[in-house]
Design a protein around this motif. Structure first.
Motif, mmCIF file in Angstrom:
data_model
loop_
_atom_site.group_PDB
_atom_site.id
_atom_site.type_symbol
_atom_site.label_atom_id
_atom_site.label_comp_id
_atom_site.label_asym_id
_atom_site.label_seq_id
_atom_site.Cartn_x
_atom_site.Cartn_y
_atom_site.Cartn_z
ATOM 1 N N LEU A 133 0.816 -1.211 0.000
ATOM 2 C CA LEU A 133 0.000 0.000 0.000
ATOM 3 C C LEU A 133 0.852 1.264 0.000
ATOM 4 C CD1 LEU A 133 -2.960 -0.688 2.482
ATOM 5 C CD2 LEU A 133 -3.127 -0.172 0.039
ATOM 6 N N ASN A 134 2.138 1.116 0.272
ATOM 7 C CA ASN A 134 3.030 2.265 0.369
ATOM 8 C C ASN A 134 3.674 2.524 -0.994
ATOM 9 O OD1 ASN A 134 5.079 4.131 0.925
ATOM 10 N ND2 ASN A 134 5.427 3.297 2.976
ATOM 11 N N VAL A 135 3.035 3.363 -1.784
ATOM 12 C CA VAL A 135 3.486 3.603 -3.153
ATOM 13 C C VAL A 135 4.874 4.229 -3.182
ATOM 14 C CG1 VAL A 135 3.022 4.872 -5.282
ATOM 15 C CG2 VAL A 135 1.148 3.763 -4.058
ATOM 16 N N HIS A 166 -1.194 -4.542 -13.445
ATOM 17 C CA HIS A 166 -1.170 -4.988 -12.063
ATOM 18 C C HIS A 166 -0.031 -6.000 -11.929
ATOM 19 C CE1 HIS A 166 -5.377 -3.459 -11.918
ATOM 20 N NE2 HIS A 166 -5.357 -3.904 -13.161
ATOM 21 N N ILE A 167 0.698 -5.944 -10.829
ATOM 22 C CA ILE A 167 1.835 -6.830 -10.638
ATOM 23 C C ILE A 167 1.654 -7.635 -9.354
ATOM 24 C CG2 ILE A 167 4.336 -6.974 -10.321
ATOM 25 C CD1 ILE A 167 4.613 -4.377 -11.880
ATOM 26 N N VAL A 168 1.630 -8.947 -9.480
ATOM 27 C CA VAL A 168 1.576 -9.843 -8.322
ATOM 28 C C VAL A 168 3.000 -10.280 -8.005
ATOM 29 C CG1 VAL A 168 0.730 -12.044 -7.413
ATOM 30 C CG2 VAL A 168 -0.740 -10.643 -8.885
ATOM 31 N N LEU A 169 3.382 -10.154 -6.732
ATOM 32 C CA LEU A 169 4.743 -10.496 -6.322
ATOM 33 C C LEU A 169 4.694 -11.657 -5.333
ATOM 34 C CD1 LEU A 169 4.415 -7.093 -6.365
ATOM 35 C CD2 LEU A 169 6.896 -7.340 -6.329
ATOM 36 N N ALA A 248 0.112 1.975 -8.128
ATOM 37 C CA ALA A 248 -0.757 1.514 -7.042
ATOM 38 C C ALA A 248 -1.245 0.090 -7.301
ATOM 39 C CB ALA A 248 -1.949 2.456 -6.877
ATOM 40 N N GLY A 249 -0.545 -0.610 -8.187
ATOM 41 C CA GLY A 249 -1.001 -1.938 -8.582
ATOM 42 C C GLY A 249 -0.052 -3.059 -8.225
ATOM 43 N N PHE A 250 0.759 -2.873 -7.177
ATOM 44 C CA PHE A 250 1.646 -3.933 -6.702
ATOM 45 C C PHE A 250 0.918 -4.711 -5.604
ATOM 46 C CE2 PHE A 250 4.512 -1.367 -8.992
ATOM 47 C CZ PHE A 250 5.709 -2.066 -9.200
ATOM 48 N N TYR A 251 0.938 -6.042 -5.719
ATOM 49 C CA TYR A 251 0.233 -6.895 -4.762
ATOM 50 C C TYR A 251 1.172 -8.008 -4.282
ATOM 51 C CZ TYR A 251 -3.927 -4.561 -6.591
ATOM 52 O OH TYR A 251 -4.859 -3.614 -6.959
ATOM 53 N N PHE A 252 1.650 -7.881 -3.048
ATOM 54 C CA PHE A 252 2.505 -8.923 -2.491
ATOM 55 C C PHE A 252 1.682 -10.168 -2.178
ATOM 56 C CE2 PHE A 252 5.284 -5.323 -0.799
ATOM 57 C CZ PHE A 252 6.270 -5.526 -1.749
ATOM 58 N N GLY A 253 2.282 -11.330 -2.415
ATOM 59 C CA GLY A 253 1.670 -12.601 -2.026
ATOM 60 C C GLY A 253 2.424 -13.154 -0.840
ATOM 61 N N GLU A 254 1.942 -12.916 0.371
ATOM 62 C CA GLU A 254 2.608 -13.409 1.584
ATOM 63 C C GLU A 254 1.584 -13.658 2.677
ATOM 64 O OE1 GLU A 254 2.932 -11.978 4.804
ATOM 65 O OE2 GLU A 254 1.662 -10.261 4.267
ATOM 66 N N ALA A 311 1.334 -7.930 2.732
ATOM 67 C CA ALA A 311 0.368 -7.877 1.629
ATOM 68 C C ALA A 311 -0.870 -7.082 2.035
ATOM 69 C CB ALA A 311 -0.009 -9.292 1.195
ATOM 70 N N ASP A 312 -0.685 -5.818 2.370
ATOM 71 C CA ASP A 312 -1.800 -4.984 2.834
ATOM 72 C C ASP A 312 -2.779 -4.659 1.702
ATOM 73 O OD1 ASP A 312 -0.722 -4.831 5.469
ATOM 74 O OD2 ASP A 312 0.683 -3.298 4.789
ATOM 75 N N ARG A 313 -2.268 -4.309 0.536
ATOM 76 C CA ARG A 313 -3.154 -4.011 -0.596
ATOM 77 C C ARG A 313 -3.886 -5.275 -1.047
ATOM 78 N NH1 ARG A 313 -3.381 0.239 -3.916
ATOM 79 N NH2 ARG A 313 -1.319 0.999 -3.260
#
Length: 362
Positions: A133-135, A166-169, A248-254, A311-313
């Motif tokens: 969420l921290n751009v 959108h980017i999934v990490l 604003a489209g980074f999404y961590f997978g954790e 992974a807040d977002r």
């Protein structure tokens, strides 16, 4: 009623196969027209049985990649995530689609939390924890970081206005995939990082680790990760403008984090229980072993780096992962047993870490 055209890369892989399986089970699956690219003519026939349109080819065929992207409203990029020519071809296709028919296509690209990793060599833990969420924090990642060149190209496409990106990490992905595509012999059922640590440890008959195993990484189960892609896809479908994209489209997978020692310890205990080793305490890989098992010392040291994130977002769009770090640790013993059995039957098994680093699919 027109169908949603979807192009997915990596259908026969671990992550891509899991995502495709979930798309095929989606409540709106009848409204999807899914195309995939595969090297295998045999697997292409099997994919047809699932109602998927397979195209036999490789990611080196850039014109084909560009054309398939141009024909699709949604692209899931789940393979060879650091293959710059391939990603650029996909982006060219999306640009052409926007220019010719006015559609604003969607790209969901797979990167990895390696982009925020630090070379701590198993000796320490960095204090910085990234939030998706921290751009401004995301923007501060160095351009020289692993995955970063491609991530920046994907974001630029969004900024230029011809696609929503959108980017999934994914973090360290674990668990044996059991979806329908795996059962059909189409998709890869296992990950890379933990199995290759197991293979190296089996070979030396002793659990191994980088340095003191103090460094930490986040982790996520393959089923939870696949669910993240679907939650993101559903959010985009409901509210394309309101769902974070571009920077604003980074999404961590954790869903939690572990020390590398925890993994190596679990491997060591399992080896003792199998009668392969006498000590439940892992020992550091020597420089010679890193070269022996990974082909390069720096490649081997990757499993002693630190990567920390939240992974807040991803959770803000409704993602609710179920598997925890404790589940990750529990999953290790069956992997050790399976790899030990495979080694007994086939001899030493070659590690996949060099391939992982080459393709950057973590």
């Amino acid at each position: 009623m027109s169908k949603t055209s979807i192009f997915l890369t990596g259908a026969t892989g671990y992550i891509g196969g899991a995502v495709l399986a979930r798309l095929l089970e989606h409540p709106s699956a009848d409204t999807f027209e899914i195309t995939v690219l595969t090297r295998s003519a045999e697997k292409a026939k099997k994919l047809e049985a699932f109602g998927v349109k397979p195209v036999v080819g490789t990611y080196a065929q850039l014109d084909r990649l560009e054309a398939l992207a141009e024909q699709s409203h949604v692209v899931f990029s789940c393979a060879e995530s650091d293959n710059k020519p391939a990603i650029e071809a996909i982006l060219r296709g999306l640009r052409k689609r926007h220019a010719t028919i006015g559609d604003l296509p969607i790209l969901v690209h797979t990167s990895g939390t390696g982009v925020i990793s630090q070379p701590t060599k198993g000796l320490s833990v960095t204090e910085t924890i990234y939030s998706d969420l921290n751009v401004e924090q995301i923007k501060s990642i160095p351009s020289t970081a692993i995955h970063r060149t491609i991530d920046l190209a994907v974001v630029e496409a969004d900024e230029q206005g011809y696609a929503h990106t959108h980017i999934v990490l994914p973090s360290l992905v674990y668990g044996v995939a059991t979806n329908a595509l795996v059962k059909a012999g189409i998709a890869n059922p296992i990950s890379i990082q933990i199995p290759d640590l197991v293979r190296a440890s089996v070979s030396r008959r002793q659990g191994g680790m980088i340095g003191e195993g103090k460094s930490r990484w986040p982790n996520v189960h393959i089923d939870d990760l696949a669910d993240l892609y679907i939650k993101l896809f559903d959010a985009i479908t409901r509210d394309p403008e309101g769902t974070g994209h571009g920077w604003a489209g980074f999404y961590f997978g954790e869903n939690g984090e572990h020390s590398w020692y925890e993994i190596s310890k679990a491997i060591s205990v399992a080896l003792v229980e199998l009668g392969v080793s006498k000590s439940e305490e892992p020992t550091p890989f020597t420089k010679e072993e890193l070269i022996k098992y990974w082909g390069d010392e720096d490649v081997g040291l990757y499993s002693g780096s630190t990567s920390r994130c939240r992974a807040d977002r991803a959770r803000a769009i409704g993602w609710k992962p179920e598997y925890t770090t404790a589940d990750m640790v529990k999953s290790i013993k069956p992997e050790v047993e399976a790899i030990w059995k495979q080694t007994q039957e086939q001899g030493e098994i070659k590690l996949k870490i060099p391939q992982m680093i080459a393709e950057m699919q973590i």
